[in-house]
Design a protein around this motif. Structure first.
Motif, mmCIF file in Angstrom:
data_model
loop_
_atom_site.group_PDB
_atom_site.id
_atom_site.type_symbol
_atom_site.label_atom_id
_atom_site.label_comp_id
_atom_site.label_asym_id
_atom_site.label_seq_id
_atom_site.Cartn_x
_atom_site.Cartn_y
_atom_site.Cartn_z
ATOM 1 N N LEU A 388 0.879 -1.256 0.109
ATOM 2 C CA LEU A 388 -0.204 -0.284 0.261
ATOM 3 C C LEU A 388 0.935 1.212 -0.240
ATOM 4 O O LEU A 388 0.856 2.382 -1.143
ATOM 5 N N PRO A 389 1.980 1.354 0.909
ATOM 6 C CA PRO A 389 2.720 3.009 0.749
ATOM 7 C C PRO A 389 3.269 2.438 -0.535
ATOM 8 O O PRO A 389 3.826 3.613 -1.232
ATOM 9 N N LEU A 390 3.634 1.626 -1.258
ATOM 10 C CA LEU A 390 4.095 1.790 -2.393
ATOM 11 C C LEU A 390 3.332 2.011 -3.260
ATOM 12 O O LEU A 390 3.264 3.057 -4.569
ATOM 13 N N GLY A 391 2.072 1.959 -3.318
ATOM 14 C CA GLY A 391 0.803 2.607 -3.977
ATOM 15 C C GLY A 391 0.763 4.194 -4.029
ATOM 16 O O GLY A 391 0.622 4.994 -4.601
ATOM 17 N N GLY A 392 1.044 4.198 -2.766
ATOM 18 C CA GLY A 392 0.829 5.696 -1.723
ATOM 19 C C GLY A 392 2.029 6.526 -2.981
ATOM 20 O O GLY A 392 2.311 7.577 -3.380
ATOM 21 N N PHE A 393 2.967 6.015 -3.026
ATOM 22 C CA PHE A 393 4.743 6.476 -2.969
ATOM 23 C C PHE A 393 4.317 6.983 -4.799
ATOM 24 O O PHE A 393 4.538 7.977 -5.960
ATOM 25 N N MET A 394 3.664 6.057 -6.086
ATOM 26 C CA MET A 394 3.286 6.125 -7.103
ATOM 27 C C MET A 394 2.618 7.049 -7.124
ATOM 28 O O MET A 394 3.127 7.690 -8.495
ATOM 29 N N LEU A 395 1.993 6.887 -6.861
ATOM 30 C CA LEU A 395 0.579 7.970 -6.960
ATOM 31 C C LEU A 395 0.873 9.069 -6.393
ATOM 32 O O LEU A 395 0.480 10.201 -7.486
ATOM 33 N N CYS A 396 1.789 9.923 -5.805
ATOM 34 C CA CYS A 396 2.472 10.870 -4.833
ATOM 35 C C CYS A 396 3.319 11.477 -6.718
ATOM 36 O O CYS A 396 3.154 12.816 -7.158
ATOM 37 N N LEU A 397 4.466 10.376 -7.235
ATOM 38 C CA LEU A 397 4.701 10.720 -8.720
ATOM 39 C C LEU A 397 3.986 11.118 -9.218
ATOM 40 O O LEU A 397 4.737 12.299 -9.605
ATOM 41 N N PHE A 398 3.170 10.488 -9.351
ATOM 42 C CA PHE A 398 2.433 10.036 -10.105
ATOM 43 C C PHE A 398 1.745 11.667 -10.742
ATOM 44 O O PHE A 398 1.675 12.878 -11.911
#
Ligand code: PFF
Length: 453
Positions: A388-398
């Motif tokens: 989940l944090p990985l998904g959140g990290f990607m979303l921030c970059l996106f």
């Protein structure tokens, strides 16, 4: 999905309706099962402190991000990343979100099934059917685990088939306040029991020397899990959100409701653990580690209700586990809605077929887990603490670097007329571009490094 159609995909009935649905997704087993267990495993008060900080510094900004991406794109996570950029990479992140939804739900329904089992345990116990009570309370019985998980999954699919908003809105509006009342009354009861005050101390007085990188990862995973972030559940829910709503405001309410209920659950369970220890139940091993694992609250809480005795014990015990199953149901719905809306949107499958197909796939995985519940810990680590944090990290970059903050501002501005003058946007923008990805990256990076090197 819902009744009022202000976009082609349907909409939540009202602002309150949306807040209730998103709070229904957030408040669930994460607050009352996962949070107390992870907190007790990770040093009590020190964990609470780090957790609360991460909820506000990382969780809340990411929640606003998910809701704006969802409302702008009106799609599931895969479709949303496709619609808002022409990157080939981010739709893969969307698939990761869908996979997290599938795997998390497959063990979530097992624990949710236990809440049904324990509802009956309370009734059987008070009816004097002690053998039945013991049978239904056995979390090591694979067939029983599979059976209750299948029942719970059937309810979840059933609700998704009928359209989400009506049922959730009604359930959350009346039952969540009742859950809070029960928690508060139980806390008042527990605090007067012998040994309980040591639990309160362990919960509220932090020992800073206990803070280490394991706690940081556990607290971050818990923040994402509890707020339903990092796998696009709130992208999907945001896709049904009306343009009139003020996203930062509704996200604020959901975050506060979620952390408030988790805090109360901790204030009940930590003293209850110490009480149980006081009565000779071994909860912690000699090295201070928690023996109970995933079944912790199911060992500590039923005892508490039994000790209350009489009709009061029965009413509190049965109502508590009933409400916990409903809270789990309103969260499970959001977990299932992610893969379901993905195949509806991207593969043009009908809602009914989609929900039944995904429900069946998840049930098969659940049945495997039902026979070896130690898998719950492993899957939870990979898909919740790391995934989940990985998904959140990607979303921030996106959001920060591909979709771009100006577009997010235009989307947030709908329903937030004063966005140009308000301090919110500049601050949030710094959090999404720098603070959140750097913090998540450091914590995840450190854990993965320690794991592999
Ligand atoms: N937030 C839910 C809970 O606390 O039980 C679990 C959950 C729901 C996690 C939806 C992730 C998600 F996308």
């Amino acid at each position: 999905m819902a009744t009022t159609q202000s976009t082609s995909r349907g909409n939540w009935n009202s602002k309150l309706g949306f807040i209730l649905a998103a709070a229904g997704s957030a408040v669930g087993l994460g607050n009352i099962w996962r949070y107390p267990t992870v907190m007790a495993e990770n040093g009590g008060a020190a964990f609470l402190l780090i957790y609360a900080l991460l909820v506000f510094i990382v969780g809340y900004p990411v929640m606003v991000a998910e809701l704006s991406v969802g409302r702008k794109s009106e799609r599931n996570p895969v479709g949303a990343f496709r619609a808002l950029s022409n990157s080939k990479f981010f739709p893969i992140v969307g698939f990761w979100c869908v996979l997290c939804g599938i795997v998390i739900l497959s063990y979530y329904v097992i624990v949710a099934g236990w809440t049904i089992g324990y509802f009956f345990e309370q009734i059987f116990h008070y009816s004097g059917w002690t053998e039945m009570a013991a049978w239904v309370a056995n979390t090591d019985n694979g067939w029983l685990n599979a059976g209750v998980a299948i029942v719970f999954m059937a309810f979840t699919v059933g609700i998704i088939l009928g359209g989400v908003s009506e049922g959730i809105e009604r359930a959350v509006k009346y039952l969540m306040p009742l859950l809070i009342v029960i928690l508060v009354v139980m806390i008042a009861y527990v605090l007067f029991q012998p040994g309980a005050i040591d639990g309160v101390r362990a919960y509220l007085l932090p020992d800073f020397s206990a803070i280490n990188s394991d706690i940081l990862l556990a607290a971050m995973g818990q923040a994402f899990f509890s707020l339903s972030l990092g796998m696009g559940a709130l992208i999907t829910y945001g896709s049904y959100l009306s343009k009139k709503e003020n996203i930062p405001e509704v996200a604020g309410y959901v975050t506060l409701a979620d952390i408030g209920i988790a805090f109360l659950a901790g204030l009940l369970i930590m003293p209850a653990i110490f009480m149980a220890q006081n009565q000779g139940v071994q909860v912690f091993g000699d090295d201070g580690s928690l023996i109970a694992g995933a079944a912790l609250i199911f060992q500590v809480l039923p005892e508490l209700f039994h000790n209350m005795g009489g009709v009061i014990g029965l009413v509190f015990g049965a109502t508590f586990f009933f409400l916990l199953s409903i809270a789990a149901l309103t969260s499970a719905i959001s977990l299932l809605e992610v893969p379901t809306s993905y195949i509806i949107d991207e593969h043009k499958v009908r809602r009914k077929t989609a929900a039944i197909l995904i429900g069946a796939i998840i049930t098969v995985i659940s049945v495997v887990i039902a026979f070896d519940t130690s898998l719950i810990g492993t899957l939870d680590f990979i898909f919740s603490d790391v995934g989940l944090p990985l998904g959140g990290f990607m979303l921030c970059l996106f959001l920060g670097y591909f979709w771009k903050m100006e577009n997010a501002k235009l989307e947030l501005g709908q329903g937030f007329a004063s966005i140009d003058e308000h301090w919110f946007f500049p601050v949030w923008s710094v959090f999404i571009r720098f603070v959140c990805p750097i913090l998540i990256g450091l914590i995840l990076g450190r854990t993965l490094w320690a794991l592999f090197f």
